[in-house]
Design a protein around this motif. Structure first.
Motif, short mmCIF file in Angstrom:
data_model
loop_
_atom_site.label_atom_id
_atom_site.label_comp_id
_atom_site.label_asym_id
_atom_site.label_seq_id
_atom_site.Cartn_x
_atom_site.Cartn_y
_atom_site.Cartn_z
N LYS A 1 -10.64 24.94 16.76
CA LYS A 1 -11.27 25.76 17.79
C LYS A 1 -11.09 27.24 17.48
N GLY A 2 -12.05 28.05 17.95
CA GLY A 2 -11.95 29.49 17.77
C GLY A 2 -12.31 29.95 16.37
N GLY A 3 -12.96 29.08 15.59
CA GLY A 3 -13.37 29.47 14.25
C GLY A 3 -12.26 29.36 13.21
N LYS A 4 -11.09 28.89 13.60
CA LYS A 4 -9.99 28.76 12.65
C LYS A 4 -10.10 27.44 11.88
N SER A 5 -9.31 27.33 10.82
CA SER A 5 -9.31 26.12 10.01
C SER A 5 -7.93 25.92 9.39
N LYS A 6 -7.71 24.74 8.83
CA LYS A 6 -6.49 24.48 8.07
C LYS A 6 -6.83 23.46 7.00
N ILE A 7 -6.04 23.45 5.94
CA ILE A 7 -6.20 22.48 4.86
C ILE A 7 -5.03 21.51 4.94
N CYS A 8 -5.33 20.23 4.82
CA CYS A 8 -4.30 19.19 4.86
C CYS A 8 -4.29 18.41 3.55
N ALA A 9 -3.13 17.95 3.15
CA ALA A 9 -2.98 17.12 1.96
C ALA A 9 -1.92 16.06 2.25
N VAL A 10 -2.09 14.87 1.67
CA VAL A 10 -1.17 13.76 1.91
C VAL A 10 -0.62 13.27 0.57
#
Length: 205
Positions: A38-47
């Protein structure tokens, strides 16, 4: 004189730390994706995976723009490979919600060092499957991986959530004799799961 290699800690033995990890952590990079928030933010995830149970699964998150750019350069090209992570730090429990196996997550930033290491059979290539009895022992908001059989499908259809119409498909699935109701949101996922047929077998993760 060559420096002594860092000790490799098993993922299942990691614990909360207020400083960067002195040891390295190794595992196969199973999954890599970017989430829009939300709010134009992002995150990158890795497993990452280094064993046969969900205690051997480690999720890493990159939040800041510079950290995401570092993840794009260092992790994305190594998807499917076994890597060692050095100088990593454990994310505070309050910063994130979804964990694998236990409430430990790596906060991936531009100071995290990534090295490709030799392949080894102990680093599996699929998330470990869980049994229903094991799921009840996991922490709240914990990721799982289940093998299920579709019993019925409804959708996709639009449903209002947070004031916005979003497509959703609802499935009833069976896992070890237990019936589970599952909802799949978003145009792509709702469409794909809405095409499922009774008797289809899926690996949910």
């Amino acid at each position: 004189m060559a420096s002594k290699p860092k000790y490799t800690q098993e993922i299942c033995k990691l614990s909360q730390s207020s400083t960067r990890l002195k040891e390295q952590v190794a595992g196969r990079l199973l999954h890599y994706w970017k989430e829009d928030l939300k709010g134009g933010k992002s995150k990158i995830c890795a497993v990452f995976l280094d064993g046969q149970t969900f205690q051997n699964v480690l999720t890493a998150e990159a939040w800041a723009d510079a950290d995401q750019a570092h993840a794009e350069r260092q992790l994305k090209p190594l998807l499917g490979e076994v890597v060692a992570l050095e100088n990593g730090k454990i994310a505070p429990a309050g910063k994130t919600t979804v964990f694998c196996g236990k409430r430990i997550k790596l906060s991936f930033d531009k100071e995290t060092v990534v090295k490709k290491v030799e392949n080894n059979e102990k680093y599996g290539d699929e998330l470990p499957l869980l049994k229903i009895a094991e799921c009840s022992k996991l922490s709240a908001n914990c990721a799982v991986c289940l093998l299920v059989c579709v019993q019925s499908v409804s959708g996709p259809h639009n449903r209002r959530i947070d004031g916005i119409e979003k497509p959703v498909s609802n499935l009833q699935v069976a896992c070890e004799g237990t019936q589970i109701d599952a909802a799949f949101w978003g145009h792509q996922l709702a469409t794909e799961m809405g095409e499922a047929k009774r008797g289809d077998v899926f690996r949910f993760k």
